[in-house]
Design an enzyme around this catalytic site. Structure first.
Site, PDB file in Angstrom:
ATOM      1  N   SER A   1       3.301  36.085  30.043  1.00 57.67           N
ATOM      2  CA  SER A   1       2.235  36.564  30.052  1.00 57.67           C
ATOM      3  C   SER A   1       2.323  38.062  29.874  1.00 57.67           C
ATOM      4  CB  SER A   1       1.429  36.634  31.470  1.00 57.67           C
ATOM      5  OG  SER A   1       0.350  37.196  31.704  1.00 57.67           O
TER       6      SER A   1
ATOM      7  N   TYR B   1       2.503  37.698  40.568  1.00 58.68           N
ATOM      8  CA  TYR B   1       2.510  36.992  39.379  1.00 58.68           C
ATOM      9  C   TYR B   1       3.119  37.853  38.080  1.00 58.68           C
ATOM     10  CZ  TYR B   1      -0.056  35.039  35.156  1.00 58.68           C
ATOM     11  OH  TYR B   1      -0.279  34.130  33.882  1.00 58.68           O
TER      12      TYR B   1
END
Ligand code: NAP
Length: 248
Positions: free
Chosen positions: A143, A157
């Site tokens: 990501s 995350y």
């Protein structure tokens, strides 16, 4: 020769778009999911309509026995394994680190880090030429959060995806001499259901307009890069972290 891929989290979002595109290229696809069998079955149907073969494969990437069974099922059904798209990932509701409890941190790191490592390990065991494999390709779905840090939303995350990037760099060097290319794709704000699962269904639309390209990305735009990395067109690409983030 028909090529075979296991896509973790292949039932929805970026995984589904990747499965569909690979189906159109004639691949056989193991479509992994944890909860939503109906979504996995719909993805299987889309792969078949596109011209490929597909199989729903149940299993939690954070569970070692499940991971081994997912790879076994895919290999046994299609007779070979050429690639892993290490895509399953989760977020949790936005908050500061100071407010996160242990259960949340454990689940975020178990799925996003341990799950990614277990699946990459299993692919390495089966595809490395020095272990009897025929070589292959791993694409990790990281990501843009890995370089942005995701303050006030989910630094847990973001850090997990940093681990995925670092694993990509190390594993590319480990497996290059063993016939396996390893790369990562780092999506930005992509319009999928992951944002609703973090409590913000409109997050991609709202923040997407602030990116240089002025909109969120689509799952199929990420899939195009993943499928390119899987293909022979990317035969000299390994250890790359490729942003598909609209300039964010
Ligand atoms: P999504 O639409 O929420 O889909 C998640 C997929 O992962 C589903 O197929 C889900 O299966 C599966 N899954 C969740 N937990 C799992 C587990 N423990 N084991 C196996 N499968 C599991 O997510 P997405 O947006 O497509 O995200 C895919 C990847 O892209 C993730 O790694 C995510 O971090 C990354 N990413 C997404 C964005 C974005 O903006 N969308 C941005 C950057 C990175 P079920 O249907 O059974 O729940």
């Amino acid at each position: 020769m028909t090529q075979t891929v296991l896509i973790t989290g292949g039932s929805r979002g970026i995984g589904r778009a990747t499965a569909r595109l690979l189906g159109a290229r004639g691949w056989s696809v193991g479509v992994n999911y944890t909860q939503n069998l109906a979504a996995a079955q719909e993805t299987v149907a889309e792969v078949e309509r596109a011209g490929g073969r597909a199989l729903p494969v149940a299993g939690d990437v954070a569970n070692e026995a499940d991971v081994i069974a997912m790879f076994d099922q895919t290999e046994q059904t299609f007779g070979r394994l050429d690639a892993l798209v290490n895509n399953a990932g989760i977020v949790a509701p936005s908050m500061q680190l100071a407010d996160m409890d242990l259960a949340r941190l454990t689940r975020i790191f178990n799925v996003n880090v341990l799950g990614a490592y277990l699946c990459a390990r299993e692919a390495a065991r089966r595809m490395s030429t020095d272990r009897g494999g025929a070589g292959g390709v791993i694409v990790n779905v990281s990501s843009a959060a890995a370089r942005l840090g995701s303050p006030n939303e989910y630094v847990d995350y973001a850090g997990a995806k940093g681990a995925v990037d670092t694993m990509t760099l190390g594993l590319a060097k480990e497996l290059g001499p063993r016939g396996v290319r390893v790369n990562a794709v780092r999506p930005g704000l992509i319009d999928t259901e992951i944002h609703a699962s973090g409590g913000k269904p409109d997050r991609a639309a709202q923040l997407g307009s602030t990116t240089p390209l002025g909109r969120p990305g689509r799952a199929d735009e990420v899939a195009e890069t993943i499928v390119w990395l899987l293909s022979d067109a990317a035969s000299y690409v390994t250890g790359a972290l490729i942003d598909v983030a609209g300039g964010r």
